[in-house]
Design a protein around this motif. Structure first.
Motif, PDB file in Angstrom:
ATOM      1  N   ILE A 112      35.961  40.702  37.208  1.00 30.48           N
ATOM      2  CA  ILE A 112      36.239  41.216  38.551  1.00 30.48           C
ATOM      3  C   ILE A 112      37.441  42.159  38.467  1.00 30.48           C
ATOM      4  O   ILE A 112      38.528  41.736  38.077  1.00 30.48           O
ATOM      5  CB  ILE A 112      36.510  40.070  39.546  1.00 30.48           C
ATOM      6  CG1 ILE A 112      35.280  39.171  39.651  1.00 30.48           C
ATOM      7  CG2 ILE A 112      36.897  40.618  40.916  1.00 30.48           C
ATOM      8  CD1 ILE A 112      35.509  37.899  40.427  1.00 30.48           C
ATOM      9  N   PRO A 113      37.261  43.418  38.813  1.00 27.07           N
ATOM     10  CA  PRO A 113      38.353  44.379  38.666  1.00 27.07           C
ATOM     11  C   PRO A 113      39.479  44.144  39.675  1.00 27.07           C
ATOM     12  O   PRO A 113      39.249  43.743  40.815  1.00 27.07           O
ATOM     13  CB  PRO A 113      37.683  45.738  38.897  1.00 27.07           C
ATOM     14  CG  PRO A 113      36.454  45.440  39.669  1.00 27.07           C
ATOM     15  CD  PRO A 113      36.034  44.043  39.323  1.00 27.07           C
ATOM     16  N   GLY A 114      40.692  44.369  39.212  1.00 24.91           N
ATOM     17  CA  GLY A 114      41.846  44.353  40.101  1.00 24.91           C
ATOM     18  C   GLY A 114      42.465  43.002  40.386  1.00 24.91           C
ATOM     19  O   GLY A 114      43.516  42.936  41.008  1.00 24.91           O
ATOM     20  N   LEU A 115      41.859  41.911  39.943  1.00 28.20           N
ATOM     21  CA  LEU A 115      42.409  40.588  40.242  1.00 28.20           C
ATOM     22  C   LEU A 115      43.054  39.892  39.049  1.00 28.20           C
ATOM     23  O   LEU A 115      43.863  38.993  39.222  1.00 28.20           O
ATOM     24  CB  LEU A 115      41.318  39.668  40.809  1.00 28.20           C
ATOM     25  CG  LEU A 115      40.855  39.967  42.218  1.00 28.20           C
ATOM     26  CD1 LEU A 115      39.767  38.990  42.634  1.00 28.20           C
ATOM     27  CD2 LEU A 115      42.017  39.901  43.196  1.00 28.20           C
ATOM     28  N   ARG A 116      42.667  40.278  37.843  1.00 32.97           N
ATOM     29  CA  ARG A 116      43.164  39.577  36.654  1.00 32.97           C
ATOM     30  C   ARG A 116      44.684  39.588  36.580  1.00 32.97           C
ATOM     31  O   ARG A 116      45.319  38.550  36.401  1.00 32.97           O
ATOM     32  CB  ARG A 116      42.572  40.193  35.388  1.00 32.97           C
ATOM     33  CG  ARG A 116      42.920  39.394  34.143  1.00 32.97           C
ATOM     34  CD  ARG A 116      42.447  40.086  32.909  1.00 32.97           C
ATOM     35  NE  ARG A 116      43.327  41.229  32.672  1.00 32.97           N
ATOM     36  CZ  ARG A 116      43.153  42.124  31.730  1.00 32.97           C
ATOM     37  NH1 ARG A 116      42.112  42.069  30.954  1.00 32.97           N
ATOM     38  NH2 ARG A 116      43.989  43.113  31.583  1.00 32.97           N
TER      39      ARG A 116
END
Length: 136
Positions: A112-116
């Protein structure tokens, strides 16, 4: 104190279990006979390509392995401080750490992009909070 110890133990279990997805992927990619034989021919120079999610799972596990020593150190130190620290707050921060790391693994593996990075930073902040409460 029980909350802090409980979430310290859960974090340890999470660390132990995070290898499972990428090892299972390796079993399917390599095949059971090759997996049980130890390594495919030409390993590690010629390793069969694992699915992207399995590669991310491996990195999530290694990241957890790298983070755990600091978490263990500050949590154990806080617990040994006894009355000089607010054990209830330590317990809260250990919960935050655990759930942030659980979220980090899920976000990392699924890509999931942007949450890591934000969930990683939340776990990092929890370690810092416990550490600062211990030394202050």
């Amino acid at each position: 104190m029980e909350t802090a110890i409980y979430y310290l133990a859960l974090s340890g279990l999470l660390t132990l279990l995070l290898w499972t997805p990428y090892i299972l992927a390796r079993v399917f990619v390599w095949g059971i006979p090759t997996f049980l034989h130890n390594y495919p021919e030409g390993f590690p120079a010629q390793e069969p390509e694992a699915p992207l999610w399995a590669q991310r799972a491996k990195r999530a596990h290694l990241n957890m392995v790298e983070t755990m020593p600091a978490f263990i150190a500050v949590t154990v130190a806080a617990l040994f401080m006894g009355d000089s620290v607010d054990i209830e707050k330590i317990g809260t921060w250990t919960q935050i750490f655990f759930f942030a790391r659980l979220g980090h693994a899920a976000v990392y593996i699924t890509g999931i992009p942007g949450l890591r990075t934000p969930v990683y930073l939340l776990s990092w902040a929890a370690i810092l909070a416990i550490g600062f409460m211990t030394i202050m």
